[in-house]
Design a protein around this motif. Structure first.
Motif, PDB file in Angstrom:
ATOM      1  N   TYR A 190       4.034  -7.432   1.466  1.00 31.94           N
ATOM      2  CA  TYR A 190       3.574  -6.010   1.516  1.00 31.94           C
ATOM      3  C   TYR A 190       2.380  -6.105   0.563  1.00 31.94           C
ATOM      4  CZ  TYR A 190       2.845  -1.451   2.532  1.00 31.94           C
ATOM      5  OH  TYR A 190       2.280   0.217   2.729  1.00 31.94           O
ATOM      6  N   ILE A 193      -1.143  -3.607  -0.521  1.00 32.02           N
ATOM      7  CA  ILE A 193      -1.609  -2.384  -0.259  1.00 32.02           C
ATOM      8  C   ILE A 193      -3.321  -2.532  -0.637  1.00 32.02           C
ATOM      9  CG2 ILE A 193       0.323  -1.189  -0.940  1.00 32.02           C
ATOM     10  CD1 ILE A 193      -0.943  -0.550  -3.798  1.00 32.02           C
ATOM     11  N   ASN A 233      -2.806  -0.797   5.060  1.00 31.05           N
ATOM     12  CA  ASN A 233      -2.074  -1.701   4.250  1.00 31.05           C
ATOM     13  C   ASN A 233      -1.453  -2.873   5.301  1.00 31.05           C
ATOM     14  OD1 ASN A 233      -2.488   0.035   1.915  1.00 31.05           O
ATOM     15  ND2 ASN A 233      -0.645   0.792   2.086  1.00 31.05           N
ATOM     16  N   ALA A 252      -4.672   3.644  -1.383  1.00 26.47           N
ATOM     17  CA  ALA A 252      -3.335   2.834  -1.926  1.00 26.47           C
ATOM     18  C   ALA A 252      -3.449   2.435  -3.216  1.00 26.47           C
ATOM     19  CB  ALA A 252      -2.752   1.980  -0.843  1.00 26.47           C
ATOM     20  N   SER A 289      -0.336   1.995  -5.525  1.00 28.03           N
ATOM     21  CA  SER A 289       1.027   1.412  -5.999  1.00 28.03           C
ATOM     22  C   SER A 289       2.012   1.318  -4.764  1.00 28.03           C
ATOM     23  CB  SER A 289       1.193   2.448  -7.131  1.00 28.03           C
ATOM     24  OG  SER A 289       2.715   1.884  -7.584  1.00 28.03           O
ATOM     25  N   SER A 290       2.706   0.247  -4.833  1.00 24.17           N
ATOM     26  CA  SER A 290       3.773   0.323  -3.896  1.00 24.17           C
ATOM     27  C   SER A 290       5.006  -0.196  -4.599  1.00 24.17           C
ATOM     28  CB  SER A 290       3.506  -0.984  -2.914  1.00 24.17           C
ATOM     29  OG  SER A 290       3.434  -2.101  -3.595  1.00 24.17           O
ATOM     30  N   LEU A 336      10.318   2.747   0.896  1.00 29.23           N
ATOM     31  CA  LEU A 336       8.632   2.442   0.224  1.00 29.23           C
ATOM     32  C   LEU A 336       7.977   3.692  -0.315  1.00 29.23           C
ATOM     33  CD1 LEU A 336       6.121   0.714  -0.305  1.00 29.23           C
ATOM     34  CD2 LEU A 336       5.623   0.592   2.087  1.00 29.23           C
ATOM     35  N   VAL A 350       4.249   4.839  -1.796  1.00 29.20           N
ATOM     36  CA  VAL A 350       3.035   4.346  -1.960  1.00 29.20           C
ATOM     37  C   VAL A 350       2.099   5.519  -2.560  1.00 29.20           C
ATOM     38  CG1 VAL A 350       0.858   3.237  -0.996  1.00 29.20           C
ATOM     39  CG2 VAL A 350       3.245   2.762  -0.121  1.00 29.20           C
ATOM     40  N   ASN A 362      -1.363   7.670  -3.749  1.00 30.31           N
ATOM     41  CA  ASN A 362      -2.599   7.915  -3.159  1.00 30.31           C
ATOM     42  C   ASN A 362      -3.524   8.965  -3.991  1.00 30.31           C
ATOM     43  OD1 ASN A 362      -4.784   8.019  -0.955  1.00 30.31           O
ATOM     44  ND2 ASN A 362      -3.402   9.704   0.216  1.00 30.31           N
ATOM     45  N   ASN A 394       0.616  11.237  -1.981  1.00 27.88           N
ATOM     46  CA  ASN A 394       1.412  10.040  -1.806  1.00 27.88           C
ATOM     47  C   ASN A 394       2.266  10.013  -0.464  1.00 27.88           C
ATOM     48  OD1 ASN A 394       0.218   9.726  -4.391  1.00 27.88           O
ATOM     49  ND2 ASN A 394       2.288  10.528  -5.369  1.00 27.88           N
ATOM     50  N   LYS A 419       4.604  -2.421  -7.783  1.00 23.42           N
ATOM     51  CA  LYS A 419       3.947  -1.107  -8.141  1.00 23.42           C
ATOM     52  C   LYS A 419       2.252  -1.430  -8.464  1.00 23.42           C
ATOM     53  CE  LYS A 419       6.867  -0.560 -11.529  1.00 23.42           C
ATOM     54  NZ  LYS A 419       7.692  -1.852 -11.236  1.00 23.42           N
ATOM     55  N   TYR A 420       1.803  -0.735  -9.651  1.00 23.57           N
ATOM     56  CA  TYR A 420       0.436  -1.152 -10.013  1.00 23.57           C
ATOM     57  C   TYR A 420       0.410  -1.801 -11.243  1.00 23.57           C
ATOM     58  CZ  TYR A 420      -4.313  -0.410 -11.131  1.00 23.57           C
ATOM     59  OH  TYR A 420      -5.778  -0.427 -11.529  1.00 23.57           O
TER      60      TYR A 420
END
Length: 576
Positions: free
Chosen positions: A230, A232, A240, A266, A268-269, A282, A284, A286, A291, A464-465
């Motif tokens: 995945y 982002i 994404n 986007a 962080s996932s 999931l 995500v 924003n 988000n 994540k980030y």
């Protein structure tokens, strides 16, 4: 594997403390009754006073003592390493030089399966760097010889490791932030198993175009035993992507089909099973538009379903990292979301130009819903990367925020009467860090004897980030009084069951070791019978006089051989 089949046949189931402008003495001793703010006690100096859109944090054990350590990226190359001792941290120096480069991801992973941790550092406007651990925490910079790009103009952000072809060595995906000046796609590198990598971006089909990618995550989302990817992308016109692994080294983007092609800013996932239905959902982050939380319904043929509005987890601020943590260990995951606004961090003026925002905290109500909580929501920070672990080994999760300021923010859950289990899988034929493994914990209480509850988590390395969580997966068990079993789905297909694990413990589960822990089948055979290894059953002494008589017709013949060959490779039945 025999123990796995036998067992299931037998059982039939399976913050900021105040503004950090004058950080020295301004930390509060606690946040509330369920958390303690440990920032002032730990004094994790990070000097996050510059840079662009934050820098990464790792909560992973880098020295191999099975205690979580911390690593913080830095805007001018001064990576910070804090060695944990189960109580606090001590800053140490490593022979790793990132020059004056602005680092983003800092990921620890065993790229050569030799039992120690190597280090990847992604950089903005500088070459990414890979350091090989030679043992005893001595490192060699292998960037120029390992096969990854040495471009000095790339703007790399998130990275993630995962073994996409199940050859036992972890591969590497790097996200790049495309601009009008720098046209570099994302990169996928295949691990050759000898300390080198091969760029397979084009042949695999995961370059992701010239888009602005922040982070990627490897996860087997469709349960076919191949890791999917995945990715982002920041900006409304860059949807994404969710790359389905075809199993032959190529991928196809299924995000539009699965409903995961979000067109948002986007950042962080975050994958987790927030609703306890056995699959990974999931979240995500924003901007102010809100988000998005996607419920995983792939097993029902529905793809991902947007449940954001019904659960009220939009936040509607500029958000970055987000973590699911079970802060009460009640077996239901809560959600912590970091907020903050900064382009180029100008400390301390940032707090005047862009006042810190309230981070958001949502607690689970035990039904799969998340409610806004006052706990932690008063944490005013400019937060970018965050990660979770258990620095004091009390079995309750801790959360570190690489916030803007002089020092990191650390909040620690306060232990209560609920139980827990910490699991660190370790591979032997699969990659040693067991990245990509799915861990299922079956547990039950005295009030619900014979009724299993199940929790699931996945070993990630980069998600994540710009973050890396502890490899010790934490499972809150609530009032459960026993762990019935732990089932690990190793990357590539092999599934293994571990028995006899105590609650309130931290265990390392080595691939293949459960077979050694199987009970001796002969102990289940009654009087006058013995265990027949050929048929895997208890038989009378008389029957065992002719063990080659598979069909029990009194003779050893070709029919016995044919019957044995016809059953070759199948699980043997048991009577215990």
């Amino acid at each position: 594997m025999r123990c796995f089949a036998t067992y299931f046949n037998f059982k039939k189931r399976i913050f900021l403390s105040f503004f950090q402008v004058f950080m020295t003495c301004l930390c509060l001793p606690s946040v509330n009754a369920q958390f303690v703010n440990a920032s002032n006690d730990l004094q994790l100096f990070t000097d996050h006073t510059g840079g662009y859109l934050g820098s990464g944090v790792s909560f992973a054990d880098f020295n191999g003592d099975d205690i979580d350590d911390l690593t913080f990226g830095h805007h001018a190359g001064q990576i910070r390493y804090y060695q944990g001792d189960g109580v606090g941290f001590e800053e140490i120096q490593l022979n790793i030089d990132n020059d004056v480069n602005e680092s983003k991801s800092v990921l620890w992973a065993d790229i050569d399966n030799d039992g120690d941790q190597d280090l990847l550092i992604t950089n903005r406007n500088a070459s990414n760097r890979l350091w090989m651990n030679n043992g005893n925490m001595q490192f060699t910079d292998i960037t120029s010889s390992c096969g990854i790009s040495t471009s000095s103009i790339s703007r790399s952000y998130g990275a993630s490791f995962g073994d996409y072809d199940n050859d036992g060595f972890i591969d590497l995906y790097i996200c790049n932030y495309h601009t009008d000046v720098i046209n570099i796609k994302n990169e996928l590198y295949h691990n050759n198993g000898d300390g080198t990598f091969t760029d397979v971006t084009v042949s695999s089909g995961v370059g992701n175009g010239l888009q602005q990618s922040f982070q990627s995550t490897w996860i087997d989302i469709d349960k076919d035993r191949f890791l999917d990817l995945y990715v982002i992308n920041d900006r409304l016109d860059y949807p994404n992507s969710f790359y389905l692994n075809n199993g032959d080294g190529t991928f196809v983007d299924m995000a539009p089909v699965w409903g995961a092609d979000l067109e948002i800013y986007a950042m962080s996932s975050t994958f987790a099973d927030y609703d306890c239905d056995g699959d990974m959902d999931l979240y995500v982050t924003n901007g102010s538009a809100g988000n998005v939380l996607l419920s995983n319904n792939l097993n029902q043929g529905m793809g991902f379903v947007n449940v954001t509005s019904s659960l009220g987890v939009e936040v509607n601020q500029l958000c970055w990292g987000a973590c699911f943590i079970d802060h009460l260990n009640d077996s239901w995951l809560d959600l912590y979301v970091g907020t903050g606004f900064s382009v180029y961090t100008d400390y301390p003026n940032i707090f005047e130009e862009s006042p810190a925002l309230s981070n958001a905290f949502f607690t689970s109500n035990g039904t799969g819903s998340l409610d806004v909580s006052s706990e932690l929501s008063e944490e005013l920070q400019h937060t970018f990367a965050m990660s979770t672990g258990d620095f004091n080994n009390d079995g309750f999760p801790d959360l570190v925020s690489h916030q803007v300021g002089l020092s990191a923010s650390v909040i620690s859950a306060i232990p209560n009467e609920n139980h827990y289990l910490k699991v660190r899988p370790q591979g032997t034929t699969v990659n040693r860090d067991a990245i990509g493994s799915e861990v299922y914990v079956y547990h039950s209480s005295a009030e619900n004897t014979g009724v299993n509850a199940v929790k699931v988590d996945v070993v990630f390395c980069g998600d994540k980030y710009l973050s890396q969580n502890s490899r010790h997966l934490q499972f809150g068990l609530g009032s459960s009084t026993q762990v019935d079993s732990v089932v690990i789905q190793w990357p590539g297909g092999f599934q293994e069951t571990f028995l006899g694990i105590s609650i309130d413990s931290s265990v390392v589960l080595v691939e293949g070791s459960s077979i050694q822990d199987c009970p001796n089948p002969a102990s289940f055979c009654g009087s006058g019978t013995i265990w027949n290894e050929a048929t895997q059953t208890c038989v009378s002494f008389q029957e065992d006089l002719c063990p080659t008589d598979v069909n029990n017709d009194g003779f050893t013949s070709i029919q016995d051989l044919l019957e044995l060959l016809g059953q070759f490779g199948t699980f043997c039945p048991t009577t215990w």
